[in-house]
Every structure is written in structure tokens, then in C-alpha cells.
Write a protein that holds these residues in place. Sequence first.
Motif, PDB file in Angstrom:
ATOM      1  N   GLY A 281     -14.929 -34.492  -9.656  1.00 31.65           N
ATOM      2  CA  GLY A 281     -14.873 -33.179  -9.022  1.00 31.65           C
ATOM      3  C   GLY A 281     -16.161 -32.720  -8.384  1.00 31.65           C
ATOM      4  O   GLY A 281     -16.218 -31.615  -7.834  1.00 31.65           O
ATOM      5  N   HIS A 282     -17.216 -33.534  -8.429  1.00 30.62           N
ATOM      6  CA  HIS A 282     -18.467 -33.168  -7.770  1.00 30.62           C
ATOM      7  C   HIS A 282     -18.334 -33.404  -6.261  1.00 30.62           C
ATOM      8  O   HIS A 282     -17.752 -34.399  -5.831  1.00 30.62           O
ATOM      9  N   SER A 283     -18.877 -32.498  -5.490  1.00 32.33           N
ATOM     10  CA  SER A 283     -18.749 -32.554  -4.038  1.00 32.33           C
ATOM     11  C   SER A 283     -20.100 -32.314  -3.377  1.00 32.33           C
ATOM     12  O   SER A 283     -20.881 -31.464  -3.833  1.00 32.33           O
ATOM     13  N   PHE A 284     -20.374 -33.064  -2.285  1.00 25.85           N
ATOM     14  CA  PHE A 284     -21.648 -32.974  -1.587  1.00 25.85           C
ATOM     15  C   PHE A 284     -21.374 -32.912  -0.085  1.00 25.85           C
ATOM     16  O   PHE A 284     -20.799 -33.840   0.489  1.00 25.85           O
ATOM     17  N   ASP A 285     -21.758 -31.808   0.527  1.00 26.20           N
ATOM     18  CA  ASP A 285     -21.465 -31.582   1.942  1.00 26.20           C
ATOM     19  C   ASP A 285     -22.234 -32.548   2.829  1.00 26.20           C
ATOM     20  O   ASP A 285     -23.395 -32.891   2.549  1.00 26.20           O
ATOM     21  N   VAL A 286     -21.601 -32.958   3.908  1.00 29.25           N
ATOM     22  CA  VAL A 286     -22.250 -33.770   4.934  1.00 29.25           C
ATOM     23  C   VAL A 286     -22.879 -32.832   5.960  1.00 29.25           C
ATOM     24  O   VAL A 286     -22.218 -31.941   6.492  1.00 29.25           O
ATOM     25  N   ALA A 287     -24.174 -32.997   6.204  1.00 33.50           N
ATOM     26  CA  ALA A 287     -24.857 -32.180   7.212  1.00 33.50           C
ATOM     27  C   ALA A 287     -24.299 -32.484   8.597  1.00 33.50           C
ATOM     28  O   ALA A 287     -23.712 -33.551   8.827  1.00 33.50           O
ATOM     29  N   ARG A 288     -24.499 -31.592   9.512  1.00 31.17           N
ATOM     30  CA  ARG A 288     -23.934 -31.786  10.852  1.00 31.17           C
ATOM     31  C   ARG A 288     -24.484 -33.034  11.529  1.00 31.17           C
ATOM     32  O   ARG A 288     -23.827 -33.623  12.396  1.00 31.17           O
ATOM     33  N   GLU A 289     -25.681 -33.467  11.142  1.00 33.06           N
ATOM     34  CA  GLU A 289     -26.241 -34.694  11.722  1.00 33.06           C
ATOM     35  C   GLU A 289     -25.594 -35.945  11.152  1.00 33.06           C
ATOM     36  O   GLU A 289     -25.696 -37.028  11.736  1.00 33.06           O
TER      37      GLU A 289
END
Length: 273
Positions: free
Chosen positions: A25-33
Motif C-alpha cells: 500500500g505504499h505509494s510514491f508519486d512520479v515527478a513530471r520529469e
Amino acid sequence: MSLFRCPLCAAPLEREAGAYRCPGGHSFDVAREGYVHLLPPNQKHSALPGDDRDMVLSRRDFLSRGYYKPLLNTICNQLSTLPGERPVILDAGCGEGYYTAGAYQALLAAGKAPRMAGTDISKFALRTAARRERGAEFAVASSYRLPLADGCADALLNCFSPLALEEFRRVLKPGGAFLYVVPGPRHLWEMKEILYDRPYPNEEKETPYEGFRYREILPVEETARLESREDLRNLFRMTPYFWKTPRAGAERLAALESLAVQISFRVHVFEKA
């Protein structure tokens, strides 16, 4: 499935739209780059660790001019000999991605389908790296806590970055290649003569490391003619000399219009025992 693992529970990560997620359930956003931040707050030693924006831009602009292409070619030639059609390669301390992207493209040209990842603690560096090569994965992470599985990599590249040997041994497969790049004795000698009254050569030595066997040491020797003050400024900013040069030496360098300098590297090639 991503090459990266969750930095919180070590479970596999899956890249979905806009984020990496693990089964826990851990989530890590992808930066726009295109990069992902996998450095937990308790592993950060400052608010913005690693190279700052100006240093990254200087290195990007300098390397894009091709001055270090001989080193890139040497690295690519070594990695192109990796067995198998889908080698897994990690560039630990990848910076702005010049060598990561060059190696990835060289492997594609050699008819392989590489899986490549780059890690660095500087988000400014990874902004550039992720834009440079969309085919590789990039993550903000420490070389001392790499977010990758045990024994997953066929090769590991380390150019002028921290030598986290325990982690490098952990993520490499048995027989995996470890390329460790360091400056040669007279690297940038002519610039050092301008900066310092008594320059001294870099130490050259062959150092065995536990868990690795030496394959060879590859020398890279060229002369580069820097034709502009901008190139000289960018080179100066991307070296350690920028932080420890007396003001008089920096002013002497800034006054130059051009300079021919020695480009000298050693690529220490190891094999994991």
C-alpha cells in the motif's frame, strides 16, 4: 514490474499512472520529469541533499559538448559485452544522466533490450536525467540504501560517486560487472596549474575490494580544447576545485578565453566473486 523496490518495506514496486506502488500500500508519486523519490526523510542529511541546480546545469552543458565522449565510449564498449539480451544495469550516483543515457543507447544499438536504472540523491540531477533518457528508470535514493533487490543487476556503474561497496555487492549478481571510474593522475592538469601555485597529481593505485575480482584497468587519455569562457566556467563548477580554490586562482581561470586540458580517467573493471 519496476527494477525499484519499496524503500519502506522492500516489496516490489509497480509503476502505474503517475505513481509507483507496492503490494503493502505504499505509494510514491512520479515527478513530471519522470523520476520517483525513494529517499525516506530519515535518510536525508539536509533539506536538499546532493548537487545543487547550478552545478547540475554546468555539468549538463559541459558534458553535452562532448569533451568526455572518450570516457563514455569506453564505458559503452564494456557494457556492450554483457551476456544476454536484457541486461540489468544500475548507474549508482548517476548525476544528470549523461553516462546512463549514453550506455542505454549504446546497448540498444548493439541489439540488446537493456533494463537500466539510475539513482542519485540530488533531485535537481534527476530532473535532467529523466528528461534525457525516457527508456531508463530514475530514483532519488542513497547509494548506501539502494532501492533494488538482492542480486538483480548484471552490471553496476559508478562514476566519481560514493563507493558504497556493501550495497554494490548486494545488488550485483554473482559474476556481475562493476565499473568504477576515477580521475587519472594528470586529469585537468593545465587547469590545476592555473588554479594553484603548487598543483599535485591525483593518486593512482590498484585497490582490491572484498567480494570483487579485478578484470582490468582501462586508461582514457585525451586532450580537450575548451574554446569559450562558458565551457571553462562549467568545467570549473563541476569539479571539487570550485569549492576549495583560492580567489586569486579562480580569477586567473576566469580571465582565460580558452584552454587545452588533459582528460585522464581510469575505469577499474571488477567482477563480483
